[in-house]
Scaffold this motif. Structure first.
Motif, PDB file in Angstrom:
ATOM      1  N   SER A   1       0.812  -1.212   0.000  1.00 20.95           N
ATOM      2  CA  SER A   1       0.000   0.000   0.000  1.00 20.95           C
ATOM      3  C   SER A   1       0.846   1.261   0.000  1.00 20.95           C
ATOM      4  CB  SER A   1      -0.934   0.004   1.219  1.00 20.95           C
ATOM      5  OG  SER A   1      -1.737  -1.142   1.217  1.00 20.95           O
ATOM      6  N   GLY A   2       2.034   1.158  -0.583  1.00 17.57           N
ATOM      7  CA  GLY A   2       2.880   2.335  -0.698  1.00 17.57           C
ATOM      8  C   GLY A   2       3.563   2.736   0.578  1.00 17.57           C
ATOM      9  N   SER A   3       3.436   1.973   1.644  1.00 21.08           N
ATOM     10  CA  SER A   3       4.028   2.334   2.914  1.00 21.08           C
ATOM     11  C   SER A   3       4.688   1.129   3.540  1.00 21.08           C
ATOM     12  CB  SER A   3       2.952   2.897   3.862  1.00 21.08           C
ATOM     13  OG  SER A   3       2.396   4.070   3.341  1.00 21.08           O
ATOM     14  N   VAL A   4       5.446   1.394   4.604  1.00 18.98           N
ATOM     15  CA  VAL A   4       6.088   0.299   5.303  1.00 18.98           C
ATOM     16  C   VAL A   4       5.044  -0.449   6.107  1.00 18.98           C
ATOM     17  CG1 VAL A   4       7.891  -0.317   6.916  1.00 18.98           C
ATOM     18  CG2 VAL A   4       8.133   1.731   5.540  1.00 18.98           C
TER      19      VAL A   4
ATOM     20  N   ARG B   1      24.125   1.031   7.797  1.00 23.31           N
ATOM     21  CA  ARG B   1      24.910   1.009   6.558  1.00 23.31           C
ATOM     22  C   ARG B   1      24.209   1.780   5.454  1.00 23.31           C
ATOM     23  NH1 ARG B   1      23.969  -2.098   2.583  1.00 23.31           N
ATOM     24  NH2 ARG B   1      22.837  -3.622   3.841  1.00 23.31           N
ATOM     25  N   LEU B   2      22.899   1.590   5.306  1.00 23.86           N
ATOM     26  CA  LEU B   2      22.155   2.301   4.267  1.00 23.86           C
ATOM     27  C   LEU B   2      22.176   3.808   4.501  1.00 23.86           C
ATOM     28  CD1 LEU B   2      19.104  -0.097   3.887  1.00 23.86           C
ATOM     29  CD2 LEU B   2      20.838   0.380   2.151  1.00 23.86           C
TER      30      LEU B   2
ATOM     31  N   THR C   1      13.495   8.311   6.753  1.00 19.42           N
ATOM     32  CA  THR C   1      13.054   7.330   5.759  1.00 19.42           C
ATOM     33  C   THR C   1      13.567   7.678   4.368  1.00 19.42           C
ATOM     34  OG1 THR C   1      11.059   6.990   7.086  1.00 19.42           O
ATOM     35  CG2 THR C   1      11.037   6.130   4.862  1.00 19.42           C
ATOM     36  N   ASP C   2      13.593   8.956   4.041  1.00 22.63           N
ATOM     37  CA  ASP C   2      14.101   9.392   2.736  1.00 22.63           C
ATOM     38  C   ASP C   2      15.558   8.972   2.528  1.00 22.63           C
ATOM     39  OD1 ASP C   2      12.082  10.509   1.242  1.00 22.63           O
ATOM     40  OD2 ASP C   2      12.366  12.535   2.022  1.00 22.63           O
ATOM     41  N   VAL C   3      16.391   9.174   3.552  1.00 21.04           N
ATOM     42  CA  VAL C   3      17.812   8.851   3.417  1.00 21.04           C
ATOM     43  C   VAL C   3      18.006   7.343   3.262  1.00 21.04           C
ATOM     44  CG1 VAL C   3      20.056   8.868   4.574  1.00 21.04           C
ATOM     45  CG2 VAL C   3      18.616  10.914   4.614  1.00 21.04           C
ATOM     46  N   VAL C   4      17.295   6.560   4.057  1.00 18.84           N
ATOM     47  CA  VAL C   4      17.426   5.106   3.947  1.00 18.84           C
ATOM     48  C   VAL C   4      16.956   4.634   2.574  1.00 18.84           C
ATOM     49  CG1 VAL C   4      16.655   2.884   4.880  1.00 18.84           C
ATOM     50  CG2 VAL C   4      17.202   4.770   6.432  1.00 18.84           C
ATOM     51  N   ALA C   5      15.865   5.219   2.085  1.00 12.32           N
ATOM     52  CA  ALA C   5      15.375   4.866   0.745  1.00 12.32           C
ATOM     53  C   ALA C   5      16.404   5.217  -0.320  1.00 12.32           C
ATOM     54  CB  ALA C   5      14.054   5.583   0.465  1.00 12.32           C
ATOM     55  N   LEU C   6      17.057   6.363  -0.171  1.00 10.97           N
ATOM     56  CA  LEU C   6      18.091   6.760  -1.122  1.00 10.97           C
ATOM     57  C   LEU C   6      19.257   5.772  -1.077  1.00 10.97           C
ATOM     58  CD1 LEU C   6      19.232   8.728  -3.185  1.00 10.97           C
ATOM     59  CD2 LEU C   6      20.086  10.130  -1.288  1.00 10.97           C
ATOM     60  N   GLY C   7      19.610   5.334   0.136  1.00  6.21           N
ATOM     61  CA  GLY C   7      20.668   4.340   0.274  1.00  6.21           C
ATOM     62  C   GLY C   7      20.329   3.058  -0.455  1.00  6.21           C
ATOM     63  N   LEU C   8      19.088   2.617  -0.348  1.00  4.12           N
ATOM     64  CA  LEU C   8      18.646   1.422  -1.069  1.00  4.12           C
ATOM     65  C   LEU C   8      18.742   1.616  -2.574  1.00  4.12           C
ATOM     66  CD1 LEU C   8      15.486   0.399   0.987  1.00  4.12           C
ATOM     67  CD2 LEU C   8      17.461  -1.067   0.557  1.00  4.12           C
ATOM     68  N   ARG C   9      18.318   2.773  -3.039  1.00  2.77           N
ATOM     69  CA  ARG C   9      18.336   3.049  -4.476  1.00  2.77           C
ATOM     70  C   ARG C   9      19.773   3.070  -4.996  1.00  2.77           C
ATOM     71  NH1 ARG C   9      14.530   7.753  -6.629  1.00  2.77           N
ATOM     72  NH2 ARG C   9      13.010   6.111  -6.160  1.00  2.77           N
ATOM     73  N   ILE C  10      20.690   3.665  -4.238  1.00  2.00           N
ATOM     74  CA  ILE C  10      22.096   3.706  -4.652  1.00  2.00           C
ATOM     75  C   ILE C  10      22.684   2.304  -4.689  1.00  2.00           C
ATOM     76  CG2 ILE C  10      24.407   4.457  -3.951  1.00  2.00           C
ATOM     77  CD1 ILE C  10      23.068   7.018  -2.854  1.00  2.00           C
ATOM     78  N   GLU C  11      22.377   1.490  -3.689  1.00  2.00           N
ATOM     79  CA  GLU C  11      22.885   0.116  -3.676  1.00  2.00           C
ATOM     80  C   GLU C  11      22.364  -0.677  -4.878  1.00  2.00           C
ATOM     81  OE1 GLU C  11      22.582  -2.146  -0.110  1.00  2.00           O
ATOM     82  OE2 GLU C  11      24.404  -1.181   0.656  1.00  2.00           O
ATOM     83  N   ALA C  12      21.094  -0.468  -5.206  1.00  2.00           N
ATOM     84  CA  ALA C  12      20.518  -1.168  -6.358  1.00  2.00           C
ATOM     85  C   ALA C  12      21.221  -0.749  -7.647  1.00  2.00           C
ATOM     86  CB  ALA C  12      19.026  -0.887  -6.455  1.00  2.00           C
TER      87      ALA C  12
ATOM     88  N   HIS D   1      12.232  -1.406  -5.561  1.00  2.00           N
ATOM     89  CA  HIS D   1      10.819  -1.433  -5.184  1.00  2.00           C
ATOM     90  C   HIS D   1      10.641  -0.998  -3.733  1.00  2.00           C
ATOM     91  CE1 HIS D   1       6.635  -2.688  -5.144  1.00  2.00           C
ATOM     92  NE2 HIS D   1       6.881  -3.423  -4.070  1.00  2.00           N
ATOM     93  N   THR D   2      11.486  -1.527  -2.853  1.00  3.26           N
ATOM     94  CA  THR D   2      11.421  -1.154  -1.448  1.00  3.26           C
ATOM     95  C   THR D   2      11.722   0.327  -1.268  1.00  3.26           C
ATOM     96  OG1 THR D   2      12.081  -3.368  -0.746  1.00  3.26           O
ATOM     97  CG2 THR D   2      12.359  -1.599   0.852  1.00  3.26           C
ATOM     98  N   ALA D   3      12.725   0.825  -1.997  1.00  2.00           N
ATOM     99  CA  ALA D   3      13.054   2.250  -1.920  1.00  2.00           C
ATOM    100  C   ALA D   3      11.867   3.105  -2.328  1.00  2.00           C
ATOM    101  CB  ALA D   3      14.263   2.556  -2.810  1.00  2.00           C
ATOM    102  N   GLY D   4      11.189   2.709  -3.391  1.00  2.00           N
ATOM    103  CA  GLY D   4      10.013   3.455  -3.835  1.00  2.00           C
ATOM    104  C   GLY D   4       8.934   3.496  -2.779  1.00  2.00           C
ATOM    105  N   ASN D   5       8.691   2.360  -2.126  1.00  2.00           N
ATOM    106  CA  ASN D   5       7.681   2.324  -1.069  1.00  2.00           C
ATOM    107  C   ASN D   5       8.077   3.198   0.113  1.00  2.00           C
ATOM    108  OD1 ASN D   5       5.962   0.597  -2.426  1.00  2.00           O
ATOM    109  ND2 ASN D   5       6.859  -1.250  -1.544  1.00  2.00           N
ATOM    110  N   LEU D   6       9.360   3.213   0.434  1.00  5.26           N
ATOM    111  CA  LEU D   6       9.817   4.041   1.548  1.00  5.26           C
ATOM    112  C   LEU D   6       9.699   5.531   1.224  1.00  5.26           C
ATOM    113  CD1 LEU D   6      12.968   2.078   2.760  1.00  5.26           C
ATOM    114  CD2 LEU D   6      10.794   2.350   3.957  1.00  5.26           C
ATOM    115  N   PHE D   7       9.971   5.903  -0.017  1.00  2.68           N
ATOM    116  CA  PHE D   7       9.791   7.308  -0.403  1.00  2.68           C
ATOM    117  C   PHE D   7       8.323   7.722  -0.246  1.00  2.68           C
ATOM    118  CE2 PHE D   7      13.812   7.032  -3.066  1.00  2.68           C
ATOM    119  CZ  PHE D   7      14.498   7.978  -2.319  1.00  2.68           C
ATOM    120  N   VAL D   8       7.396   6.814  -0.583  1.00  2.00           N
ATOM    121  CA  VAL D   8       5.974   7.111  -0.405  1.00  2.00           C
ATOM    122  C   VAL D   8       5.650   7.258   1.075  1.00  2.00           C
ATOM    123  CG1 VAL D   8       3.629   6.215  -0.697  1.00  2.00           C
ATOM    124  CG2 VAL D   8       5.277   6.026  -2.564  1.00  2.00           C
ATOM    125  N   THR D   9       6.236   6.401   1.908  1.00  2.16           N
ATOM    126  CA  THR D   9       6.018   6.497   3.349  1.00  2.16           C
ATOM    127  C   THR D   9       6.508   7.827   3.892  1.00  2.16           C
ATOM    128  OG1 THR D   9       6.204   4.104   3.601  1.00  2.16           O
ATOM    129  CG2 THR D   9       6.510   5.413   5.572  1.00  2.16           C
ATOM    130  N   ALA D  10       7.659   8.282   3.400  1.00  2.00           N
ATOM    131  CA  ALA D  10       8.175   9.584   3.822  1.00  2.00           C
ATOM    132  C   ALA D  10       7.191  10.699   3.466  1.00  2.00           C
ATOM    133  CB  ALA D  10       9.537   9.845   3.177  1.00  2.00           C
TER     134      ALA D  10
END
Length: 247
Positions: free
Chosen positions: A5-8, A121-122, A175-186, A222-231
Motif C-alpha cells: 500500500s505504498g508504505s512500510v 549502513r544504508l 526514511t528518505d535517506v534510507v530509501a536513497l541508500g537502497l536506491r544507490i545500492e541497487a 521497489h522497497t526504496a520506492g515504497n519508503l519514499f511514499v512512506t516519507a
C-alpha cells in the motif's frame, strides 16, 4: 516484514521476543471491550470508529501525563503486546489519518530496531556527507547500530511527548535517506553486473547468478520506492497536524 500500500507495512506473522516479564495492562486505548470486539470480528465501520477514537485518546493521554512508566509502556506497546492487536485496530487506516500515521510510526520503530545494522549502513550510503536531513532526523553522519536504535525510540517518543509534527518530519527525513541508500545500492549492483558483461566475462558468472542479482536490485528499488511514499505520508501528516486536520 513486507511492504504494501505504498508504505512500510509489517508482516502479520512477524514475531516479537517474549522477555518473560509480566504483561502490563494495555495502556488505556486498548481496553478489554475493544480487544473483545476485535477478536469477535467487529464490522468495518465499528473498527474504523475505534481506531480513530483509540489513537486520539492514546495521544492525548500521554501528552498530558507526567507518568514516565506510562510513557515507556506506550512507546514499547508493540514489543510488549505484540503487533496483532494494534494491527487489527490501526493497520487498515488511511495514511492521512491519526491512527494510520501512528501505525506507521510504530512500524518504523520496530523496523529500525530489528534491522539496525543494515539501516546504519544504508544511512551511510544515502547520506555520506551530513546535510539538512541529518540535522532534521537527528542522526550522525556515520551512525552506529546503537545510534539507529536510539533514533527509532526518540522519533516515536517525540510524537507522544513533544511536537507531533516535528516527530513526523524527523521520520520523513530518516526514511528518505534510507530509501536513497537502497536506491544507490541497487544502481551499484546493476552497474557492477553491466561492467562484468561488458568485459566479456559472462562465462565466469552463470545466468542464474546474473538473474538473481537483477532480481535483488529490482527488489531494492521497489522497497526504496515504497519508503519514499512512506516519507511523503509522514510529511503530509505533519502538514495536516499543524492545520488541525489529522484525525
Amino acid at each position: 516484514m513486507h511492504y504494501g500500500s505504498g508504505s512500510v507495512i509489517p508482516s502479520r506473522s512477524a514475531g516479537f521476543t517474549n522477555t518473560g516479564s509480566p504483561r502490563p495492562a494495555r495502556p488505556g486505548q486498548l481496553d478489554q471491550m475493544m480487544a473483545d470486539n476485535i477478536a469477535g470480528g467487529a464490522d468495518p465501520a465499528q473498527i474504523n470508529e475505534m481506531s480513530h477514537a483509540s489513537a486520539a485518546a492514546l495521544l492525548d493521554r500521554v501528552h498530558h501525563t507526567q507518568d514516565a512508566e506510562l510513557v515507556e509502556r506506550v512507546l514499547t506497546l508493540v514489543d510488549r503486546e505484540g503487533v496483532d492487536v494494534i494491527a487489527e485496530l490501526w493497520s487498515r487506516s488511511e495514511p492521512d489519518s491519526l491512527p494510520g500515521i501512528l501505525w506507521r510510526l510504530y512500524v518504523l520503530r520496530t523496523w529500525m530496531r530489528k534491522n539496525r545494522e543494515s539501516i546504519a549502513r544504508l544511512w551511510r550510503v544515502g547520506e555520506p556527507v551530513a546535510t539538512t536531513a541529518s540535522a532534521i532526523a537527528g542522526v550522525d553522519q556515520a551512525p552506529t547500530e546503537d545510534d539507529i536504535a536510539h533514533t527509532a525510540d526518540s522519533i516515536l517518543a517525540g510524537a507522544f511527548t513533544g511536537d507531533f509534527a516535528i516527530a513526523l518530519e524527523r521520520a520523513a527525513a530518516f526514511t528518505d535517506v534510507v530509501a536513497l541508500g537502497l536506491r544507490i545500492e541497487a544502481r551499484n549492483m546493476t552497474s557492477r553486473l553491466e561492467a562484468r558483461n561488458s568485459e566479456a566475462v559472462q562465462a565466469e558468472s552463470s545466468d542464474a547468478a546474473k538473474k538473481q542479482a537483477r532480481t535483488k536490485a529490482a527488489r531494492l528499488m521497489h522497497t526504496a520506492g515504497n519508503l519514499f511514499v512512506t516519507a511523503k505520508d509522514f510529511r503530509h501528516g505533519a502538514n495536516l497536524w499543524r492545520r488541525g486536520k489529522l484525525e
